[in-house]
Design a protein around this motif. Structure first.
Motif, mmCIF file in Angstrom:
data_model
loop_
_atom_site.group_PDB
_atom_site.id
_atom_site.type_symbol
_atom_site.label_atom_id
_atom_site.label_comp_id
_atom_site.label_asym_id
_atom_site.label_seq_id
_atom_site.Cartn_x
_atom_site.Cartn_y
_atom_site.Cartn_z
ATOM 1 N N ASN A 56 -95.191 5.652 -27.712
ATOM 2 C CA ASN A 56 -95.254 6.800 -26.801
ATOM 3 C C ASN A 56 -93.866 7.269 -26.354
ATOM 4 N N HIS A 70 -90.791 15.596 -29.796
ATOM 5 C CA HIS A 70 -90.102 15.655 -28.500
ATOM 6 C C HIS A 70 -89.924 14.237 -27.957
ATOM 7 N N ASN A 72 -90.200 11.527 -25.200
ATOM 8 C CA ASN A 72 -90.995 11.273 -23.993
ATOM 9 C C ASN A 72 -90.377 10.084 -23.269
ATOM 10 N N VAL A 74 -90.969 8.810 -20.386
ATOM 11 C CA VAL A 74 -91.763 8.197 -19.317
ATOM 12 C C VAL A 74 -91.892 6.671 -19.463
ATOM 13 N N HIS A 77 -88.802 5.041 -18.273
ATOM 14 C CA HIS A 77 -88.747 5.156 -16.819
ATOM 15 C C HIS A 77 -89.635 4.113 -16.149
ATOM 16 N N ASP A 78 -90.837 3.919 -16.704
ATOM 17 C CA ASP A 78 -91.746 2.893 -16.153
ATOM 18 C C ASP A 78 -91.075 1.518 -16.173
ATOM 19 N N LEU A 81 -88.215 1.215 -13.618
ATOM 20 C CA LEU A 81 -88.669 1.086 -12.236
ATOM 21 C C LEU A 81 -89.253 -0.290 -11.942
ATOM 22 N N HIS B 7 -92.121 17.674 -23.037
ATOM 23 C CA HIS B 7 -93.446 17.074 -23.183
ATOM 24 C C HIS B 7 -93.419 15.658 -22.632
ATOM 25 N N TYR B 8 -94.289 15.385 -21.697
ATOM 26 C CA TYR B 8 -94.348 14.048 -21.112
ATOM 27 C C TYR B 8 -95.767 13.520 -21.233
ATOM 28 N N THR B 9 -95.884 12.256 -21.605
ATOM 29 C CA THR B 9 -97.207 11.650 -21.746
ATOM 30 C C THR B 9 -97.209 10.263 -21.147
ATOM 31 N N THR B 10 -98.279 9.947 -20.448
ATOM 32 C CA THR B 10 -98.429 8.582 -19.977
ATOM 33 C C THR B 10 -99.886 8.160 -20.145
ATOM 34 N N TYR B 11 -100.094 6.862 -20.325
ATOM 35 C CA TYR B 11 -101.446 6.308 -20.447
ATOM 36 C C TYR B 11 -101.761 5.555 -19.164
ATOM 37 N N PRO B 125 -90.711 12.572 -15.232
ATOM 38 C CA PRO B 125 -90.901 11.139 -15.506
ATOM 39 C C PRO B 125 -91.117 10.328 -14.224
ATOM 40 N N LEU B 128 -94.718 10.935 -12.952
ATOM 41 C CA LEU B 128 -95.731 10.270 -13.780
ATOM 42 C C LEU B 128 -95.683 8.762 -13.624
ATOM 43 N N SER B 129 -94.487 8.183 -13.505
ATOM 44 C CA SER B 129 -94.381 6.734 -13.301
ATOM 45 C C SER B 129 -95.000 6.343 -11.966
ATOM 46 N N LYS B 132 -98.823 6.601 -12.161
ATOM 47 C CA LYS B 132 -99.364 5.458 -12.911
ATOM 48 C C LYS B 132 -99.444 4.226 -12.014
ATOM 49 N N LEU B 141 -94.563 4.337 -6.192
ATOM 50 C CA LEU B 141 -93.147 3.976 -6.245
ATOM 51 C C LEU B 141 -92.406 4.888 -5.296
#
Lengths: 107, 154
Positions: A56, A70, A72, A74, A77-78, A81, B7-11, B125, B128-129, B132, B141
């Motif tokens: 991802n 693109h 991503n 994220v 970043h997770d 953090l 484009h940003y995606t998170t599960y 980001p 979204l973090s 989540k 957070l």
């Protein structure tokens, strides 16, 4: 494998990190464009992209016949953090800034 | 205009309904986003992104609203609202994938090199973090603390 495992595995390769650098500078590149300026074969780049997409770290969008890629950020970043709290973040940003100055790059 | 897009995606371990509520319910959004979104979420309506003190820092129109699957908003600073050529576009796509929710946020029709384009690349980001973390653990957070923010997370 957990999501984190996939991310770390994907990042543990210099070619894949280069692809991410490329997509950070310019989003929406097709496979052909990503192959330009590399020694890697089209097949190798395609394989790296599949690993980055599984993690991802790359999101692809169909535009007609083309598949555009693109970055991503994220998942990175997770992960950041998870270990870096907000108080540390300010100190780390200052250190990063200092390092850039000392090493002669623009911050 | 030369445009750019992100484009940003998170599960997420959650449900589409909860993710939809997280975006559209002010009390919910303020928990993880800091700011909150206000609208009746009908296509054609206006929406506003407000700080806890009630200042609208970002606004736009609801272009499409299909709960809990898809929300398309135009996105602009309040000062530029009247000029539709200044509106960028944010699409939230919420998909149920094998018991997980995939949340994709696309921010496009952005003027390349604009302040908005530069700063949202740091903002999404973080949002979204935090979302989540909030949905999966109940703890947001606190990545926004001490920062004066505009609509694009700067």
């Amino acid at each position: 494998m957990t999501t984190d495992d996939l991310v770390f595995k994907a990042l543990a390769d210099a070619s894949r990190r280069l692809i991410l650098d490329r997509l950070r500078d310019e989003g929406g590149l097709a496979l052909g464009q990503l192959c330009e300026g590399h020694d890697m074969s089209r097949q190798a780049v395609s394989k790296h992209l599949a690993i980055l997409e599984d993690a991802n770290l790359v999101v692809s969008v169909r535009r007609g016949r083309e598949k555009l890629h693109h970055l991503n950020p994220v998942p990175i970043h997770d992960i950041a953090l998870r270990w870096i709290g907000r108080f540390q973040a300010d100190h780390l940003a200052a250190l990063h800034h200092l390092k850039k100055i000392l090493e002669g790059d623009q911050p | 205009m030369n445009t750019t897009e992100f484009h940003y995606t998170t599960y997420l371990k959650s449900t589409p309904e909860k993710v939809w509520a997280a975006i559209t319910t002010p009390e919910f959004a303020s928990k993880y986003w800091g700011n909150a979104n206000f609208s009746d979420w009908q296509a054609g309506s206006r929406w506003e992104h407000r700080t806890p003190t009630g200042t609208t820092v970002c606004t736009g129109l609801v272009r499409e609203s299909v709960p809990p699957k898809r929300l398309v908003l135009s996105w602009v600073t309040p000062a530029d609202f009247a000029d539709e050529s200044k509106h960028s576009r944010v699409t939230f796509a919420i998909d149920d994938i094998q018991g997980m929710v995939r949340l994709s946020v696309t921010h496009d029709q952005l003027e390349a090199g604009s302040d908005m384009a530069t700063s949202i690349s740091g903002g999404w980001p973080r949002v979204l973090s935090s979302l989540k973390s909030y949905l999966e653990t109940g703890v947001a957070l606190d990545t926004w603390a001490g920062q004066e923010r505009s609509c694009h997370g700067k």
